[in-house]
Design an enzyme around this catalytic site. Structure first.
Site: not given
Ligand code: NAP
Length: 251
Positions: A62, A156, A152
């Site tokens: 992205v 955010k 981060y």
């Molecule tokens: P995750 O399990 O790490 O999944 C993130 C996904 O994004 C992975 O499949 C990753 O692919 C993909 N990605 C990374 N860089 C990318 C790029 N340049 N282009 C396209 N795809 C890309 O994370 P999650 O916990 O589901 O989090 C999802 C969102 O919620 C994120 O924005 C995160 O910051 C936000 N968030 C999460 C939490 C939490 O507690 N988990 C809390 C607050 C906010 P790869 O596997 O190939 O790297």
């Protein structure tokens, strides 16, 4: 159920993005499952199609302008005008400020802010033409400040300002923009954090749950349910908001 539309979910190979993609498909949307590696999207696509939905896997970074343009063009050709967009792709590169490298700063800004900018710019062309759009951006409780996450937290918090500006600029075209700011959600991202601080993931979850008013950590489906509402037709008067989905209040 909403009118059937084409929804794009980034970072949808796993975690929150996967749950959002599955939920939007269950709501009746055809879904473009976007992630860095197209083959990694297969599980999400299979889950959607097995449940009777329609989805395609799209590999794109992205933060890369040309890849985003090609991905959105392909999505429009194969599924129809993308008028629902969930900017979910994310990475963490945590470190205390004095140890944080410029690469770690740039990488986080690149995926979250540059990525959301590029994806939204490409999709808004279709949304304004269709006079309908829903943009949901993933922020975080870390936007309020979090030790070890200068990059981060800044990204955010930036997502929140970006969201509010989209709401102001695009409202007259029938486009709403909102941000979801999750607290602790049980995914590979939080598992990686547990590993970095040297605590078994189960202990990290149990400790975190005690600090959360509802006494549990969040699941990807908690975020998917909120995204489902914000992407629905009936959410048309909700725009420019940041919804903390964190099991308790946040300032
Ligand atoms: P995750 O399990 O790490 O999944 C993130 C996904 O994004 C992975 O499949 C990753 O692919 C993909 N990605 C990374 N860089 C990318 C790029 N340049 N282009 C396209 N795809 C890309 O994370 P999650 O916990 O589901 O989090 C999802 C969102 O919620 C994120 O924005 C995160 O910051 C936000 N968030 C999460 C939490 C939490 O507690 N988990 C809390 C607050 C906010 P790869 O596997 O190939 O790297």
């Amino acid at each position: 159920m909403s009118t059937q539309r084409t929804a794009v979910v980034t970072g949808a190979a796993r975690g929150i993005g996967r749950a959002v993609a599955v939920r939007l498909a269950a709501d009746g949307h055809q879904v473009a499952v976007v992630d860095l590696d197209e083959s990694a999207c297969a599980g999400t696509v299979e889950e959607i199609t097995a449940a009777g939905g329609r989805a395609i896997a799209v590999g794109a970074d992205v933060s890369d302008e040309a890849q985003v343009a090609a991905a959105v063009e392909r999505i429009a050709a194969e599924l129809g005008a993308p008028t629902v967009l969930v900017n979910n792709a994310g990475i963490i590169r945590d470190n205390l400020l004095f140890k944080m490298s410029l690469d770690d700063w740039d990488a986080v800004m690149g995926v979250h802010l540059r990525g959301a900018f590029l994806m939204t710019k490409a999709c808004q062309a279709y949304m304004t033409q269709e006079k309908h759009g829903r943009v949901v951006n993933l922020s975080s409780t870390s936007a309020l400040g979090n030790r070890g996450q200068a990059n981060y937290a800044a990204a955010k918090a930036g997502m929140q300002g970006f969201t509010k500006t989209l709401a102001i600029e695009l409202g007259k075209f029938g486009v709403t923009a909102n941000a979801i700011a999750p607290g602790f959600i049980q995914t590979e991202m939080t598992a990686a954090t547990a590993e970095r601080v040297g605590v078994p993931f189960e202990d990290f979850i149990a400790y975190s749950a005690k600090e959360i008013p509802v006494q549990r950590v969040g699941q990807p489906e908690d975020i998917a349910a909120t995204a489902s509402f914000l992407c629905s037709d009936e959410a048309g008067f909700v725009s420019g908001q940041v919804i903390y989905v964190a099991g308790g209040p946040r300032d």
